[in-house]
Write a protein that holds these residues in place. Sequence first.
Motif, PDB file in Angstrom:
ATOM      1  N   LYS A 121      30.255  17.901  -6.412  1.00  0.00           N
ATOM      2  CA  LYS A 121      31.377  18.836  -6.543  1.00  0.00           C
ATOM      3  C   LYS A 121      31.688  19.497  -5.210  1.00  0.00           C
ATOM      4  N   VAL A 122      30.639  19.912  -4.490  1.00  0.00           N
ATOM      5  CA  VAL A 122      30.834  20.566  -3.181  1.00  0.00           C
ATOM      6  C   VAL A 122      31.480  19.587  -2.212  1.00  0.00           C
ATOM      7  N   LEU A 123      31.031  18.305  -2.250  1.00  0.00           N
ATOM      8  CA  LEU A 123      31.586  17.312  -1.337  1.00  0.00           C
ATOM      9  C   LEU A 123      33.083  17.119  -1.612  1.00  0.00           C
ATOM     10  N   SER A 124      33.478  17.151  -2.896  1.00  0.00           N
ATOM     11  CA  SER A 124      34.889  16.979  -3.236  1.00  0.00           C
ATOM     12  C   SER A 124      35.720  18.125  -2.678  1.00  0.00           C
TER      13      SER A 124
ATOM     14  N   LEU B 165      37.219  20.067  10.063  1.00  0.00           N
ATOM     15  CA  LEU B 165      36.115  20.045   9.091  1.00  0.00           C
ATOM     16  C   LEU B 165      35.607  18.618   8.812  1.00  0.00           C
ATOM     17  N   ASP B 166      36.238  17.605   9.428  1.00  0.00           N
ATOM     18  CA  ASP B 166      35.831  16.207   9.176  1.00  0.00           C
ATOM     19  C   ASP B 166      34.352  15.926   9.525  1.00  0.00           C
TER      20      ASP B 166
ATOM     21  N   ARG C  30      28.896  14.647   7.445  1.00  0.00           N
ATOM     22  CA  ARG C  30      27.459  14.951   7.357  1.00  0.00           C
ATOM     23  C   ARG C  30      27.045  15.212   5.914  1.00  0.00           C
ATOM     24  N   LEU C  31      27.886  15.979   5.192  1.00  0.00           N
ATOM     25  CA  LEU C  31      27.567  16.275   3.797  1.00  0.00           C
ATOM     26  C   LEU C  31      27.617  15.006   2.952  1.00  0.00           C
TER      27      LEU C  31
ATOM     28  N   GLU D 165      22.092   9.923   0.923  1.00  0.00           N
ATOM     29  CA  GLU D 165      20.658   9.831   1.245  1.00  0.00           C
ATOM     30  C   GLU D 165      19.837  10.414   0.106  1.00  0.00           C
ATOM     31  N   ILE D 166      20.280  11.579  -0.414  1.00  0.00           N
ATOM     32  CA  ILE D 166      19.550  12.196  -1.511  1.00  0.00           C
ATOM     33  C   ILE D 166      19.644  11.344  -2.771  1.00  0.00           C
ATOM     34  N   SER D 167      20.788  10.725  -2.963  1.00  0.00           N
ATOM     35  CA  SER D 167      20.955   9.824  -4.129  1.00  0.00           C
ATOM     36  C   SER D 167      19.956   8.684  -4.038  1.00  0.00           C
TER      37      SER D 167
END
Length: 583
Positions: A267-270, A282-283, A288-289, A295-297
Amino acid sequence: MLERLTIKDYALIDSADIEFSDGFTVLSGETGAGKSILIGALSFVLGGKAFSVEQIRSGANEASVSAVFTIEPPVFKTVQVAANDDSGSESLPRSAGEWLFRHGIEAEDNTVVLRRFIRSSGKGGAWIQSTPVSRSDLAEFSSFLIDIHGQHEHQSLMRVSEHRVFLDLWAGIEGQVDSFTHMYTQLAANRRRLGEIASSQAEREQKTEMLSFAVNEINEAKLIPGEDAALEEEESKLASFEKLYADMDGVVSGLSGDGEILSSLKKVLSELSHAADLDKSLDPLRTRLENSFYEISDITEEIRSYSNALVFDPKRLEEIQERLALLYKLKKKYAPSVSSSISDVIAYGENAAKKLEDLTGGTSDAVKLKAETQALERSVYTAAKVISEKRKSAAEKMSLGVISVLEKLGMAGTKFAVNITEKEGTDITQKCNPYGMDNIEFLISANPGSPMLPLAKIASGGELSRVMLALKTIFAQSDPVGTMIFDEIDTGIGGEIAIAVGSHLKNLSKNKQILCITHLASIAVYADNQIRVEKISDGAAAKTSVAPITGEDRVSEIARMLSGDSAGTESRDHARSMLEKFS
């Protein structure tokens, strides 16, 4: 042949330059005049042991002696060293000329100069021609030039052990005896080694048993380098299964369970992506996010897979613990410490296997050594028999030669024999010594009808001197040495016997250069040349003078030797008469 002897600052001789001729030369002089000094100086330049620095003439810092010899050109007749000598030595030289050739030294017009000095500091040096040599080399070379029979050398006839040396020299088998000594020494060494092997057999068996057990135990374990560390890690995992499983379950729940970490990140990434569409700055953060999300996935999936695969296997844990217990026991027995790597145990096993191979190989070596020793025993016995036969053959001829010479030396009717008996014993080492299987002793019967008895027990000093002269005479027939020196060969003789000795030396000088130191006029009158040695004192110091004498000077010296009166008319007439008769 000795041509010249030059002496400088030796003992009482400040300077002497003596020329020698061939034939028979006598050196005479009062007792204590320095005749022995002359022989000492000659022995020194021939490579004898260095005299004490105290023998350097008082007031001088160095004593030196030189000698000039003429030699025959080299004729290369060599004698081979022992056939079983593995030292790599070549054939031995048989003459002075050949010795020089082998050492790269040239004689000029067949003339060789020897020189030797010693300083008060104790430092010395020696030369043959202009080449520096060691004392041993000088002695080896000069052995081809001169044979000196010293004042007491005939006493060697009193030592029965020396009789074997005389016989072997006459028989010409010194090289063969040396070869035998080499074989006998090897046989003795082999027997000692076999004894050592036998005495240590019990210890060898005990050590073999211990090493065999260690090698078998380590081999049966089928050790793998590094397995101890891998097993300890696996044991730790299985032993902590419940805690590990609970921890991993919590991790999986936190990432994808009720906490919805991945849903929140999505949600935060969206939202960040929408903002970045509005503000391009902000790109980078969006990228990075996004990367972190993926990576976490991925981590979440791998952890879930790991957690799903976790299975507790009590049987495997037991196997691992049993294996680690075995490794611990092996480390305790064969590694420096229980904390050592299993590789140390493997290395111990390899080393033990090598030692075991050496020990078991030693047994086969002992069998081989025993076989070699038995073969060597046969060779030693055979060689001893051959040498013994040659000695027996030579002994008869030698005895006849000695008797023939003794007859000329006033000992007619004397019987001389070389007695050879076989050593007693039941085996090879008892029957032999390093020089063969024979007991050798000279026997003599000095009077007709008397039994043959050991020479050492019945011969007088005069008889011993003449027996030695007889031996030297028969040896001279085959000896290449050109000069023979007799230092007081007249010990214990006089009268007609001395005349016989003088006549014999005269005849001997037809083939050899003979130098003789004597007190007897009966010997001196036979000489072709005479040199007088005198001690002269000026009141402050004494010195020795050496000079040849002829004519009336020689008459005076012979008269002195006859009666102690060199000026008396009767003594001089007697001396002149003897010189006319015998010289």
